[in-house]
Design a protein around this motif. Structure first.
Motif, PDB file in Angstrom:
ATOM      1  N   ALA A 164      -5.692 -84.776   4.041  1.00  0.00           N
ATOM      2  CA  ALA A 164      -6.403 -84.335   5.237  1.00  0.00           C
ATOM      3  C   ALA A 164      -7.243 -83.114   4.859  1.00  0.00           C
ATOM      4  O   ALA A 164      -6.770 -82.229   4.146  1.00  0.00           O
ATOM      5  CB  ALA A 164      -5.427 -83.993   6.355  1.00  0.00           C
ATOM      6  N   TYR A 165      -8.466 -83.073   5.353  1.00  0.00           N
ATOM      7  CA  TYR A 165      -9.422 -82.050   4.941  1.00  0.00           C
ATOM      8  C   TYR A 165     -10.033 -81.357   6.144  1.00  0.00           C
ATOM      9  O   TYR A 165     -10.158 -81.952   7.222  1.00  0.00           O
ATOM     10  CB  TYR A 165     -10.521 -82.661   4.067  1.00  0.00           C
ATOM     11  CG  TYR A 165      -9.992 -83.265   2.787  1.00  0.00           C
ATOM     12  CD1 TYR A 165      -9.943 -82.539   1.615  1.00  0.00           C
ATOM     13  CD2 TYR A 165      -9.523 -84.586   2.776  1.00  0.00           C
ATOM     14  CE1 TYR A 165      -9.446 -83.097   0.441  1.00  0.00           C
ATOM     15  CE2 TYR A 165      -9.029 -85.151   1.609  1.00  0.00           C
ATOM     16  CZ  TYR A 165      -8.994 -84.406   0.446  1.00  0.00           C
ATOM     17  OH  TYR A 165      -8.499 -84.959  -0.704  1.00  0.00           O
ATOM     18  N   TYR A 171     -13.807 -85.753   2.385  1.00  0.00           N
ATOM     19  CA  TYR A 171     -13.028 -86.955   2.084  1.00  0.00           C
ATOM     20  C   TYR A 171     -13.690 -87.749   0.958  1.00  0.00           C
ATOM     21  O   TYR A 171     -14.926 -87.810   0.873  1.00  0.00           O
ATOM     22  CB  TYR A 171     -12.877 -87.835   3.323  1.00  0.00           C
ATOM     23  CG  TYR A 171     -11.888 -87.288   4.316  1.00  0.00           C
ATOM     24  CD1 TYR A 171     -10.544 -87.631   4.238  1.00  0.00           C
ATOM     25  CD2 TYR A 171     -12.301 -86.408   5.310  1.00  0.00           C
ATOM     26  CE1 TYR A 171      -9.630 -87.112   5.154  1.00  0.00           C
ATOM     27  CE2 TYR A 171     -11.390 -85.887   6.220  1.00  0.00           C
ATOM     28  CZ  TYR A 171     -10.052 -86.247   6.133  1.00  0.00           C
ATOM     29  OH  TYR A 171      -9.158 -85.728   7.021  1.00  0.00           O
ATOM     30  N   TRP A 175     -12.892 -93.643   1.647  1.00  0.00           N
ATOM     31  CA  TRP A 175     -11.523 -93.294   2.046  1.00  0.00           C
ATOM     32  C   TRP A 175     -11.056 -94.102   3.256  1.00  0.00           C
ATOM     33  O   TRP A 175      -9.953 -94.661   3.264  1.00  0.00           O
ATOM     34  CB  TRP A 175     -11.463 -91.803   2.352  1.00  0.00           C
ATOM     35  CG  TRP A 175     -10.120 -91.277   2.717  1.00  0.00           C
ATOM     36  CD1 TRP A 175      -9.642 -91.032   3.968  1.00  0.00           C
ATOM     37  CD2 TRP A 175      -9.062 -90.892   1.821  1.00  0.00           C
ATOM     38  NE1 TRP A 175      -8.362 -90.516   3.915  1.00  0.00           N
ATOM     39  CE2 TRP A 175      -7.990 -90.425   2.609  1.00  0.00           C
ATOM     40  CE3 TRP A 175      -8.918 -90.900   0.441  1.00  0.00           C
ATOM     41  CZ2 TRP A 175      -6.794 -89.970   2.062  1.00  0.00           C
ATOM     42  CZ3 TRP A 175      -7.724 -90.447  -0.107  1.00  0.00           C
ATOM     43  CH2 TRP A 175      -6.677 -89.987   0.689  1.00  0.00           C
ATOM     44  N   THR A 181      -4.941 -95.162   5.099  1.00  0.00           N
ATOM     45  CA  THR A 181      -5.371 -93.765   4.983  1.00  0.00           C
ATOM     46  C   THR A 181      -5.785 -93.144   6.310  1.00  0.00           C
ATOM     47  O   THR A 181      -5.511 -91.953   6.535  1.00  0.00           O
ATOM     48  CB  THR A 181      -6.521 -93.611   3.968  1.00  0.00           C
ATOM     49  OG1 THR A 181      -7.603 -94.471   4.348  1.00  0.00           O
ATOM     50  CG2 THR A 181      -6.065 -93.948   2.570  1.00  0.00           C
ATOM     51  N   CYS A 184      -4.426 -89.208   9.131  1.00  0.00           N
ATOM     52  CA  CYS A 184      -3.745 -88.002   8.646  1.00  0.00           C
ATOM     53  C   CYS A 184      -3.970 -86.810   9.575  1.00  0.00           C
ATOM     54  O   CYS A 184      -3.055 -86.037   9.845  1.00  0.00           O
ATOM     55  CB  CYS A 184      -4.215 -87.652   7.237  1.00  0.00           C
ATOM     56  SG  CYS A 184      -3.824 -88.905   5.999  1.00  0.00           S
ATOM     57  N   THR A 185      -5.214 -86.650  10.059  1.00  0.00           N
ATOM     58  CA  THR A 185      -5.497 -85.545  10.969  1.00  0.00           C
ATOM     59  C   THR A 185      -4.748 -85.731  12.288  1.00  0.00           C
ATOM     60  O   THR A 185      -4.130 -84.793  12.812  1.00  0.00           O
ATOM     61  CB  THR A 185      -7.010 -85.432  11.220  1.00  0.00           C
ATOM     62  OG1 THR A 185      -7.665 -85.153   9.981  1.00  0.00           O
ATOM     63  CG2 THR A 185      -7.320 -84.320  12.202  1.00  0.00           C
ATOM     64  N   GLN A 211      -2.627 -82.884  -2.383  1.00  0.00           N
ATOM     65  CA  GLN A 211      -3.812 -82.034  -2.398  1.00  0.00           C
ATOM     66  C   GLN A 211      -3.497 -80.661  -2.979  1.00  0.00           C
ATOM     67  O   GLN A 211      -2.341 -80.235  -3.030  1.00  0.00           O
ATOM     68  CB  GLN A 211      -4.345 -81.855  -0.976  1.00  0.00           C
ATOM     69  CG  GLN A 211      -4.851 -83.129  -0.328  1.00  0.00           C
ATOM     70  CD  GLN A 211      -5.144 -82.891   1.134  1.00  0.00           C
ATOM     71  OE1 GLN A 211      -4.309 -83.186   1.988  1.00  0.00           O
ATOM     72  NE2 GLN A 211      -6.326 -82.340   1.429  1.00  0.00           N
ATOM     73  N   ARG A 253      -2.214 -90.252  -4.811  1.00  0.00           N
ATOM     74  CA  ARG A 253      -2.038 -89.850  -3.416  1.00  0.00           C
ATOM     75  C   ARG A 253      -0.737 -90.434  -2.882  1.00  0.00           C
ATOM     76  O   ARG A 253      -0.382 -91.580  -3.188  1.00  0.00           O
ATOM     77  CB  ARG A 253      -3.184 -90.390  -2.565  1.00  0.00           C
ATOM     78  CG  ARG A 253      -4.566 -90.194  -3.156  1.00  0.00           C
ATOM     79  CD  ARG A 253      -5.118 -88.830  -2.886  1.00  0.00           C
ATOM     80  NE  ARG A 253      -6.454 -88.675  -3.465  1.00  0.00           N
ATOM     81  CZ  ARG A 253      -7.279 -87.691  -3.160  1.00  0.00           C
ATOM     82  NH1 ARG A 253      -6.930 -86.783  -2.265  1.00  0.00           N
ATOM     83  NH2 ARG A 253      -8.458 -87.603  -3.736  1.00  0.00           N
ATOM     84  N   GLN A 313     -10.528 -87.576  10.144  1.00  0.00           N
ATOM     85  CA  GLN A 313     -10.572 -88.822   9.454  1.00  0.00           C
ATOM     86  C   GLN A 313      -9.472 -88.671   8.451  1.00  0.00           C
ATOM     87  O   GLN A 313      -9.151 -87.607   8.012  1.00  0.00           O
ATOM     88  CB  GLN A 313     -11.961 -89.023   8.776  1.00  0.00           C
ATOM     89  CG  GLN A 313     -12.028 -90.257   7.911  1.00  0.00           C
ATOM     90  CD  GLN A 313     -13.386 -90.312   7.226  1.00  0.00           C
ATOM     91  OE1 GLN A 313     -14.395 -90.015   7.842  1.00  0.00           O
ATOM     92  NE2 GLN A 313     -13.401 -90.670   5.975  1.00  0.00           N
ATOM     93  N   GLY A 314      -8.963 -89.796   7.984  1.00  0.00           N
ATOM     94  CA  GLY A 314      -7.972 -89.670   6.952  1.00  0.00           C
ATOM     95  C   GLY A 314      -6.591 -89.702   7.503  1.00  0.00           C
ATOM     96  O   GLY A 314      -6.319 -89.684   8.673  1.00  0.00           O
TER      97      GLY A 314
END
Length: 314
Positions: A164-165, A171, A175, A181, A184-185, A211, A253, A313-314
């Motif tokens: 998660a970014y 990303y 992705w 995937t 994640c957020t 990460q 990952r 996203q993610g």
């Protein structure tokens, strides 16, 4: 034992590495020591090796400085085997082998961050229930070593996620097209929003990904999470529990899964695969509430693999 042909003079680094760990028993010994199995009798029981063969393999690994003999008893003197820095540097190799096996031997070769419920991979993850997480440290999002199991909570919820970014453009390309995937957020935000409920149930929450800590810190600050994220960039937790991974953008990952661990370090509940991200958070909350009211001691099997013969996203 048949005498091996030494490859130590080869100019190929692969050949030189295989001269140390090219025997399958050798890598399995490294695997099990990473999982918290350190003593000779425990290794023999886990691997089913003869004492002679195991003694020889351990000797070679000690000579190669992959393992170190560490005394744990004085009278009589007894030793256990611990990974050295050189040995820990082999962990990504084990993770890559496991990922290859899950993808190409047990799977269909597709890149995915999830699994089928009836898959061998899912059975392996669910078999973690009742096993003990060995002592280890992961770097948190502030750059400090931290035990993933909270010492001030009845239970710790470890939710493992691919990545998660803080910025959508961070990303990796493609992705969102990798099954499993996305979410994640949302997962982290849902844990954040339900954090008071987890704390009221006596549970701590920790997010884990591979990460870098600085990437995790940027995301945690952006989302105001209120609980730590832990980096398993060195594959310490992955190897200790044989957690499933996949490769994306040149890095390993974690696949999405959740573990509920009690303060005795025993895995009490497993979620895998996780297909309903928000629903998995509610399930974890229900589990810790139920377990929090269960004061009865539970028999468990000890460290991973050991039989309980002994006690946006993610």
């Amino acid at each position: 034992m048949a005498r091996r042909t030494s490859l130590e003079d080869s100019g190929c680094a692969i050949a030189q590495a295989l001269d140390v760990v090219g025997d399958w028993w050798t890598l399995l010994i490294v695997r099990d020591t990473a999982r918290g199995v350190h003593r000779f009798d425990e290794l023999q029981r886990e691997l089913g090796l003869s004492r002679k063969v195991l003694t020889e393999r351990l000797r070679l690994l000690v000579e190669a400085e992959v393992l170190a003999r560490v005394p744990y008893q004085e009278r009589p003197v007894r030793h256990e085997y611990r990974l050295t820095p050189r040995g820990r540097a082999l962990l990504p190799v084990l993770v890559a082998l496991q990922d290859w096996g899950d993808t190409w031997v047990l799977g269909d070769g597709s890149t995915t961050a999830t699994a089928e419920r009836a898959s061998a991979e899912a059975r392996r993850v669910h078999a973690l229930t009742g096993t003990r997480l060995p002592g280890l440290r992961l770097v948190d999002d502030q750059g400090s070593p931290r035990d993933p199991v909270a010492d001030d909570a009845l239970h710790t919820v470890l939710y493992c996620f691919p990545g998660a970014y803080a910025r959508p453009d961070a990303y990796p390309p493609g992705w969102a097209e990798i099954p499993g995937t996305p979410g994640c957020t949302l997962e982290s935000r849902t844990y954040r929003d339900r954090l008071a409920g987890f704390r009221a149930a006596g549970a701590a929450v920790r997010g884990v990904s591979t990460q870098r800590p600085d990437e995790q810190r940027a995301f945690a600050q952006e989302e105001r999470l209120g609980f730590p994220l832990l980096s398993d960039a060195e594959s310490t937790l992955i190897t200790a529990l044989r957690l499933p991974t996949f490769r994306a953008a040149g890095a390993s990952r974690l696949k999405r899964l959740t573990l509920v661990v009690d303060r005795e370090r025993v895995v009490r509940h497993v979620q895998y695969p996780v297909t309903d991200v928000a629903g998995s958070v509610e399930e974890a909350l229900s589990v810790v509430r139920r377990l929090g009211g269960d004061a009865r001691p539970e028999r468990h099997r000890g460290e991973p693999g050991q039989r309980r013969d002994r006690q946006r996203q993610g």
